[in-house]
Design an enzyme around this catalytic site. Structure first.
Site, PDB file in Angstrom:
ATOM      1  N   TYR A   1     -13.167  -0.444  12.805  1.00 57.95           N
ATOM      2  CA  TYR A   1     -13.486   0.894  12.323  1.00 57.95           C
ATOM      3  C   TYR A   1     -14.898   1.353  12.682  1.00 57.95           C
ATOM      4  O   TYR A   1     -15.118   2.539  12.889  1.00 57.95           O
ATOM      5  CB  TYR A   1     -13.330   0.959  10.801  1.00 57.95           C
ATOM      6  CG  TYR A   1     -11.899   0.826  10.321  1.00 57.95           C
ATOM      7  CD1 TYR A   1     -11.128   1.956  10.074  1.00 57.95           C
ATOM      8  CD2 TYR A   1     -11.313  -0.417  10.109  1.00 57.95           C
ATOM      9  CE1 TYR A   1      -9.815   1.860   9.634  1.00 57.95           C
ATOM     10  CE2 TYR A   1      -9.997  -0.539   9.666  1.00 57.95           C
ATOM     11  CZ  TYR A   1      -9.257   0.600   9.431  1.00 57.95           C
ATOM     12  OH  TYR A   1      -7.950   0.484   8.997  1.00 57.95           O
TER      13      TYR A   1
ATOM     14  N   ARG B   1       3.716   0.271  12.819  1.00 53.34           N
ATOM     15  CA  ARG B   1       3.364  -1.055  12.323  1.00 53.34           C
ATOM     16  C   ARG B   1       3.446  -1.048  10.806  1.00 53.34           C
ATOM     17  O   ARG B   1       2.799  -0.223  10.148  1.00 53.34           O
ATOM     18  CB  ARG B   1       1.952  -1.437  12.771  1.00 53.34           C
ATOM     19  CG  ARG B   1       1.522  -2.803  12.218  1.00 53.34           C
ATOM     20  CD  ARG B   1       0.063  -3.091  12.481  1.00 53.34           C
ATOM     21  NE  ARG B   1      -0.335  -4.348  11.855  1.00 53.34           N
ATOM     22  CZ  ARG B   1      -1.374  -4.501  11.029  1.00 53.34           C
ATOM     23  NH1 ARG B   1      -2.135  -3.468  10.719  1.00 53.34           N
ATOM     24  NH2 ARG B   1      -1.654  -5.674  10.504  1.00 53.34           N
TER      25      ARG B   1
ATOM     26  N   GLU C   1      -5.386  -1.314  13.638  1.00 51.11           N
ATOM     27  CA  GLU C   1      -5.922  -0.355  12.667  1.00 51.11           C
ATOM     28  C   GLU C   1      -7.192   0.259  13.209  1.00 51.11           C
ATOM     29  O   GLU C   1      -8.094  -0.445  13.676  1.00 51.11           O
ATOM     30  CB  GLU C   1      -6.230  -1.021  11.318  1.00 51.11           C
ATOM     31  CG  GLU C   1      -5.028  -1.488  10.535  1.00 51.11           C
ATOM     32  CD  GLU C   1      -5.418  -2.066   9.179  1.00 51.11           C
ATOM     33  OE1 GLU C   1      -6.520  -1.721   8.680  1.00 51.11           O
ATOM     34  OE2 GLU C   1      -4.646  -2.859   8.628  1.00 51.11           O
TER      35      GLU C   1
ATOM     36  N   GLN D   1       0.799  -1.215   0.000  1.00 51.34           N
ATOM     37  CA  GLN D   1       0.000   0.000   0.000  1.00 51.34           C
ATOM     38  C   GLN D   1       0.836   1.272   0.000  1.00 51.34           C
ATOM     39  O   GLN D   1       0.328   2.344  -0.344  1.00 51.34           O
ATOM     40  CB  GLN D   1      -0.958  -0.018   1.195  1.00 51.34           C
ATOM     41  CG  GLN D   1      -2.010  -1.110   1.052  1.00 51.34           C
ATOM     42  CD  GLN D   1      -2.961  -1.179   2.223  1.00 51.34           C
ATOM     43  OE1 GLN D   1      -2.766  -1.958   3.137  1.00 51.34           O
ATOM     44  NE2 GLN D   1      -4.004  -0.367   2.209  1.00 51.34           N
TER      45      GLN D   1
ATOM     46  N   HIS E   1       0.327  -9.339   4.537  1.00 45.23           N
ATOM     47  CA  HIS E   1      -0.753  -8.358   4.520  1.00 45.23           C
ATOM     48  C   HIS E   1      -1.379  -8.383   3.125  1.00 45.23           C
ATOM     49  O   HIS E   1      -1.179  -7.477   2.312  1.00 45.23           O
ATOM     50  CB  HIS E   1      -0.201  -6.969   4.856  1.00 45.23           C
ATOM     51  CG  HIS E   1      -1.249  -5.985   5.278  1.00 45.23           C
ATOM     52  ND1 HIS E   1      -1.286  -5.408   6.529  1.00 45.23           N
ATOM     53  CD2 HIS E   1      -2.310  -5.468   4.614  1.00 45.23           C
ATOM     54  CE1 HIS E   1      -2.302  -4.569   6.607  1.00 45.23           C
ATOM     55  NE2 HIS E   1      -2.950  -4.586   5.445  1.00 45.23           N
TER      56      HIS E   1
ATOM     57  N   ASN F   1      -8.304  -5.051  14.098  1.00 45.51           N
ATOM     58  CA  ASN F   1      -8.624  -3.913  13.240  1.00 45.51           C
ATOM     59  C   ASN F   1     -10.111  -3.634  13.371  1.00 45.51           C
ATOM     60  O   ASN F   1     -10.931  -4.528  13.137  1.00 45.51           O
ATOM     61  CB  ASN F   1      -8.291  -4.205  11.779  1.00 45.51           C
ATOM     62  CG  ASN F   1      -6.811  -4.456  11.563  1.00 45.51           C
ATOM     63  OD1 ASN F   1      -5.992  -4.271  12.460  1.00 45.51           O
ATOM     64  ND2 ASN F   1      -6.456  -4.879  10.360  1.00 45.51           N
TER      65      ASN F   1
ATOM     66  N   TRP G   1      -4.632   4.017  11.526  1.00 41.55           N
ATOM     67  CA  TRP G   1      -4.514   3.753  10.094  1.00 41.55           C
ATOM     68  C   TRP G   1      -4.936   5.023   9.378  1.00 41.55           C
ATOM     69  O   TRP G   1      -6.075   5.460   9.511  1.00 41.55           O
ATOM     70  CB  TRP G   1      -5.401   2.579   9.656  1.00 41.55           C
ATOM     71  CG  TRP G   1      -5.200   2.265   8.201  1.00 41.55           C
ATOM     72  CD1 TRP G   1      -5.858   2.809   7.137  1.00 41.55           C
ATOM     73  CD2 TRP G   1      -4.233   1.360   7.658  1.00 41.55           C
ATOM     74  NE1 TRP G   1      -5.384   2.312   5.961  1.00 41.55           N
ATOM     75  CE2 TRP G   1      -4.381   1.414   6.250  1.00 41.55           C
ATOM     76  CE3 TRP G   1      -3.255   0.527   8.199  1.00 41.55           C
ATOM     77  CZ2 TRP G   1      -3.594   0.652   5.397  1.00 41.55           C
ATOM     78  CZ3 TRP G   1      -2.485  -0.228   7.354  1.00 41.55           C
ATOM     79  CH2 TRP G   1      -2.648  -0.166   5.965  1.00 41.55           C
TER      80      TRP G   1
ATOM     81  N   ASN H   1      -2.434 -10.612   8.517  1.00 37.60           N
ATOM     82  CA  ASN H   1      -3.391  -9.532   8.727  1.00 37.60           C
ATOM     83  C   ASN H   1      -4.795  -9.928   8.280  1.00 37.60           C
ATOM     84  O   ASN H   1      -4.974 -10.484   7.190  1.00 37.60           O
ATOM     85  CB  ASN H   1      -2.958  -8.297   7.922  1.00 37.60           C
ATOM     86  CG  ASN H   1      -3.898  -7.125   8.101  1.00 37.60           C
ATOM     87  OD1 ASN H   1      -3.909  -6.496   9.145  1.00 37.60           O
ATOM     88  ND2 ASN H   1      -4.698  -6.826   7.077  1.00 37.60           N
ATOM     89  N   GLU H   2      -5.776  -9.680   9.142  1.00 40.19           N
ATOM     90  CA  GLU H   2      -7.203  -9.823   8.792  1.00 40.19           C
ATOM     91  C   GLU H   2      -7.514 -11.138   8.078  1.00 40.19           C
ATOM     92  O   GLU H   2      -8.011 -11.135   6.942  1.00 40.19           O
ATOM     93  CB  GLU H   2      -7.672  -8.640   7.943  1.00 40.19           C
ATOM     94  CG  GLU H   2      -7.724  -7.332   8.692  1.00 40.19           C
ATOM     95  CD  GLU H   2      -8.325  -6.193   7.873  1.00 40.19           C
ATOM     96  OE1 GLU H   2      -8.592  -6.396   6.668  1.00 40.19           O
ATOM     97  OE2 GLU H   2      -8.515  -5.101   8.430  1.00 40.19           O
TER      98      GLU H   2
END
Length: 510
Positions: free
Chosen positions: A328, A95, A394, A40, A139, A326, A437, A184-185
């Site tokens: 949101y 991170r 995140e 990213q 990731h 993570n 994030w 990740n996730e």
């Protein structure tokens, strides 16, 4: 302009006065940082020996509004500048992820010295500025060579290759890296990449997936998740046996979590909400904590979900020192039993639920500010999974990419969630750290460059990709450096940083 400033100042004082807190309210060993991931932000996608990952392939197939991460934020070349910005901001930790295909271009076999050199230099730069590196090994960017060779995560061959990759990273960087996250996730990666096909590696099947030419939505999400758990368990066992005693580090894994809210108070919707938690969270955490999948998943998925052998269960159970979360926002849940009647089912159908967004009062694009959602997630982990050590890996606000540097929605969001986190901590949650994030604007997982989460703006039309601090960068820096965020402090922050021209006309504040 003066009226606008006074109005915004009064609004800010009203918001902040309702929930005053400072860095000193958190324990001294609680860590605050920011996050990114390799594909990213790094760029240099074909430089110094790196080969494609499944994310390169997915992006170049036109799946992300025609955008890709070939250049992204060019952190590969600008990491020293970025670390200086982190240090000036007062970040305590950062991170990031290692690109597997940068250090082992084919996923297995020969190691790329240039890749190791880059991460060694980057980690040294962080530690020399007093910033603690938190490293994620995967990731969403499996080397494409492994996907081509045997199907990547749907094959058990991945367990050996991932463990050898992890071994290389532990051996090379573990003298300076104390916090390792394997994947990740997992849940989002499985659902997006193998069920709906909206994420790499874009495997899915009709009628569930989108534009997939291969895959099986009924079985592969379960297979991929199973093999990720085994690979994580294998890497954790290796780390504990070979490295942990002398490197004094910790190993964990990361999940994505909404907080699910029943749409109504009916028994059906309340039960559906419990089922949603089992599928999103329990799917991953039950094997890690208890050694097996939740009963409702095994019942609804039947033979489509792999069964753990006793040895596999023992490998996975307890294979973490911390959990990365993570989070949101929150979602409403409604019962949808019709999906269970389908002749062919996928994971989403097995959940037998419908999800509905909790709307923001100001913008459908931005996330609503619901700190209670994060608090509820932490309380759920405390009550159901014995209060494990947790890092919020995140959390951040989504805005449109080319919006103003005056990112008031992000300031309001961060203030709300960090305050909510403090309440959770005081309520007994075993949370150890928080990462915004993201540090800089990045190539985002779902929409490329359409959205922005960064504390620092990067203009895509700027050949130098200059970093420009947003209001949120000032706010977070004030918080980290223990400067007042209320009364006079807020007024000064707004006077110095808030009334700015749009991004397109703004000159850097640095």
């Amino acid at each position: 302009m003066l009226k606008l400033f006074l109005g915004i100042t009064l609004l800010a004082l009203t918001v902040f006065a309702a929930d005053n807190f400072s860095r000193d309210d958190f324990p001294s060993d609680f860590v605050f940082g920011a996050s990114t991931s390799a594909y990213q932000v790094e760029g240099a996608a074909d430089q110094d020996g790196r080969k494609p990952s499944i994310w390169d392939t997915f992006a170049h197939a036109g799946n992300m509004h025609g955008a890709n991460g070939d250049v992204a934020s060019d952190v590969y070349h600008k990491y020293k500048e970025d670390v200086q910005l982190m240090a000036a901001m007062g970040l305590e930790a950062y991170r990031f992820s290692i690109s597997w295909s940068r250090v082992i271009p084919d996923g297995k076999g020969p190691v790329n010295p240039k890749g190791l050199e880059y991460y060694n230099n980057f980690i040294n730069e962080l530690t020399s500025h007093g910033i603690e590196p938190h490293v994620t090994l995967h990731h969403n960017d499996l080397p494409q060579a492994l996907e081509d060779d045997y199907g990547g995560w749907i094959s058990q061959n991945i367990v050996k290759d991932f463990t050898e990759y992890a071994d290389l990273c532990f051996r090379t960087f573990g003298d300076r890296v104390k916090y390792w996250t394997t994947v990740n996730e997992i849940n989002v990666f499985a659902l997006g990449g193998y069920d709906r096909g909206i994420l790499p590696p874009q495997r899915c099947s009709s009628p569930f997936g989108v534009n997939c030419s291969r895959g099986n939505s009924s079985t592969e999400p379960y297979m991929a998740t199973h093999h990720i758990l085994l690979a994580h368990g294998s890497a954790a066992r290796l780390y504990r046996k070979k490295y942990q005693d002398r490197q004094h580090g910790f190993i964990g894994i990361n999940i994505f979590s909404y907080w699910f809210v029943p749409l109504t108070n009916t028994v059906e919707d309340v039960t559906a909400t419990e089922r949603a938690n089992d599928f999103y969270v329990g799917w991953i955490l039950n094997p890690l904590v208890f050694g097996d999948y939740p009963d409702i998943i095994k019942k609804n998925a039947g033979s489509r979900i792999p069964a753990f052998t006793k040895a596999e269960s023992n490998l996975v159970k307890g294979s973490y020192d911390f959990l990365g979360v993570n989070c949101y926002n929150a979602l409403y849940v409604k019962e949808n039993p019709r999906t269970l009647q389908m002749e062919v089912r996928d994971v989403n159908a097995d959940m037998a639920i419908e999800l509905k967004s909790i709307q923001n009062d100001t913008s459908a694009f931005e996330f609503p500010v619901t700190p209670w959602a994060l608090q509820k997630v932490l309380e759920y982990l405390k009550q159901k999974y014995d209060n494990p050590p947790v890092f919020i890996h995140e959390n951040g606000q989504r805005t449109r990419r080319n919006s103003s540097l005056v990112d008031w929605p992000r300031v309001k969001y961060l203030h709300g969630y960090i305050g909510g986190l403090l309440d959770a901590l005081r309520n007994g949650s075993n949370v150890r750290g928080y990462f915004v994030w993201s540090f800089v604007d990045a190539f985002e997982l779902l929409d490329g460059y359409e959205s922005s989460y960064g504390l620092y703006y990067i203009g895509l039309d700027d050949p130098d990709l200059k970093r420009k601090p947003k209001l949120s960068a000032y706010w977070y820096s004030n918080f980290l450096n223990r400067r007042s965020l209320t009364s006079v402090g807020v007024i000064e922050l707004l006077k110095n940083s808030f009334i700015l021209p749009p991004v397109q006309q703004h000159q850097s504040l640095l």
